[in-house]
Write a protein that holds these residues in place. Structure first.
Motif, PDB file in Angstrom:
ATOM      1  N   SER A  83     -13.626   6.657 -11.968  1.00 39.83           N
ATOM      2  CA  SER A  83     -13.510   6.951 -10.545  1.00 39.83           C
ATOM      3  C   SER A  83     -14.527   8.009 -10.135  1.00 39.83           C
ATOM      4  O   SER A  83     -15.165   8.636 -10.984  1.00 39.83           O
ATOM      5  N   LYS A  84     -14.633   8.230  -8.837  1.00 41.54           N
ATOM      6  CA  LYS A  84     -15.584   9.216  -8.329  1.00 41.54           C
ATOM      7  C   LYS A  84     -15.273  10.620  -8.842  1.00 41.54           C
ATOM      8  O   LYS A  84     -16.152  11.353  -9.269  1.00 41.54           O
ATOM      9  N   THR A  85     -14.010  11.008  -8.764  1.00 45.10           N
ATOM     10  CA  THR A  85     -13.589  12.360  -9.124  1.00 45.10           C
ATOM     11  C   THR A  85     -12.364  12.295 -10.022  1.00 45.10           C
ATOM     12  O   THR A  85     -11.736  11.241 -10.172  1.00 45.10           O
ATOM     13  N   GLU A  86     -12.006  13.438 -10.599  1.00 43.73           N
ATOM     14  CA  GLU A  86     -10.796  13.484 -11.432  1.00 43.73           C
ATOM     15  C   GLU A  86      -9.550  13.214 -10.601  1.00 43.73           C
ATOM     16  O   GLU A  86      -8.612  12.574 -11.079  1.00 43.73           O
ATOM     17  N   GLU A  87      -9.531  13.681  -9.363  1.00 36.37           N
ATOM     18  CA  GLU A  87      -8.376  13.423  -8.504  1.00 36.37           C
ATOM     19  C   GLU A  87      -8.222  11.935  -8.225  1.00 36.37           C
ATOM     20  O   GLU A  87      -7.103  11.409  -8.187  1.00 36.37           O
ATOM     21  N   ASP A  88      -9.339  11.248  -8.022  1.00 33.26           N
ATOM     22  CA  ASP A  88      -9.286   9.795  -7.827  1.00 33.26           C
ATOM     23  C   ASP A  88      -8.789   9.102  -9.096  1.00 33.26           C
ATOM     24  O   ASP A  88      -8.037   8.122  -9.026  1.00 33.26           O
TER      25      ASP A  88
END
Length: 226
Positions: A83-88
């Motif tokens: 994903s784009k970011t860890e949150e995603d």
């Protein structure tokens, strides 16, 4: 046995997803639109898949439902999602966990409450879900995109979420593709809205081995020109 060989039937009858517009009952069965059924079958039929989509069409939910079917009915299966970011990446795990929580007749969470359950069990962390097939685990791991993200695994299925907006997309693909492109299998699902000048656009618009799938705004039968 029927569900194991009929992915569409399994999804429509046993998978629940979130419908934020329904405030009273946010979790509802995943009743597929005709276009979603078409996309699902296309993914099943092809090894390399790239999906250009409009927003809010349930493509991520559909991809995760397909992943869950693979994990549930194939002991030792490994899915890597970038994903784009860890949150995603954490959001993908949360959604998959939501689906699993409604599959009580198939599988239960590995907890003290379910210690007497003799069937399949699953456990979760912030960035992974593991299904224990009585000694042989199937695993879904999610990562944020980084230059080294594609080097440390040999997956059965690689999911590239919002591929056009991932940092280091070319570096990841160059290192990940050899681990997927092997004689015994390996599957790719890359999905994204469009962003010009990216690897995603290059792959989608060029002549290559990818199965190109387009999901326009009117894939949702409830939408009209208004």
């Amino acid at each position: 046995e029927y569900c194991s060989t009929n992915t569409e039937y399994f999804i429509e009858n046993y998978i629940y997803i979130e419908h934020p517009d329904n405030k009273e009952n946010i979790l509802q069965r995943f009743k597929l639109w005709d276009k979603q059924k078409e996309v699902l079958q296309s993914i099943i039929d092809h090894r390399l898949n790239i999906i250009l989509k409009a927003r809010q069409l349930g493509v991520t939910w559909l991809t995760l439902a397909y992943c869950l079917h693979c994990l549930l009915f194939n002991p030792g299966y490994l899915v890597i999602a970038l994903s784009k970011t860890e949150e995603d990446a954490k959001e993908l795990i949360r959604r998959l966990g939501t689906m699993l929580s409604k599959l009580g007749m198939f599988i239960k969470e590995d907890s003290k409450e379910n210690e007497n359950w003799q069937g399949l069990k699953y456990s979760t962390t912030a960035l992974s879900i593991e299904i224990n097939h009585k000694g042989k685990s199937s695993v879904f791991k999610a990562f944020s995109s980084s230059k080294s993200a594609g080097r440390s695994f040999t997956a059965n299925l690689l999911v590239l979420d919002e591929w056009a907006f991932q940092q280091f997309a070319k570096e990841i693909w160059l290192s990940a593709y050899p681990t997927i492109n092997r004689p015994t299998g390996g599957k790719v699902i890359g999905l994204s809205t469009i962003d010009r000048g990216t690897l995603f656009e290059e792959i989608y618009t060029s002549d290559n081995d990818f199965n190109k799938i387009f999901m326009p705004w009117n894939s949702d039968p409830r939408r009209d020109m208004k």
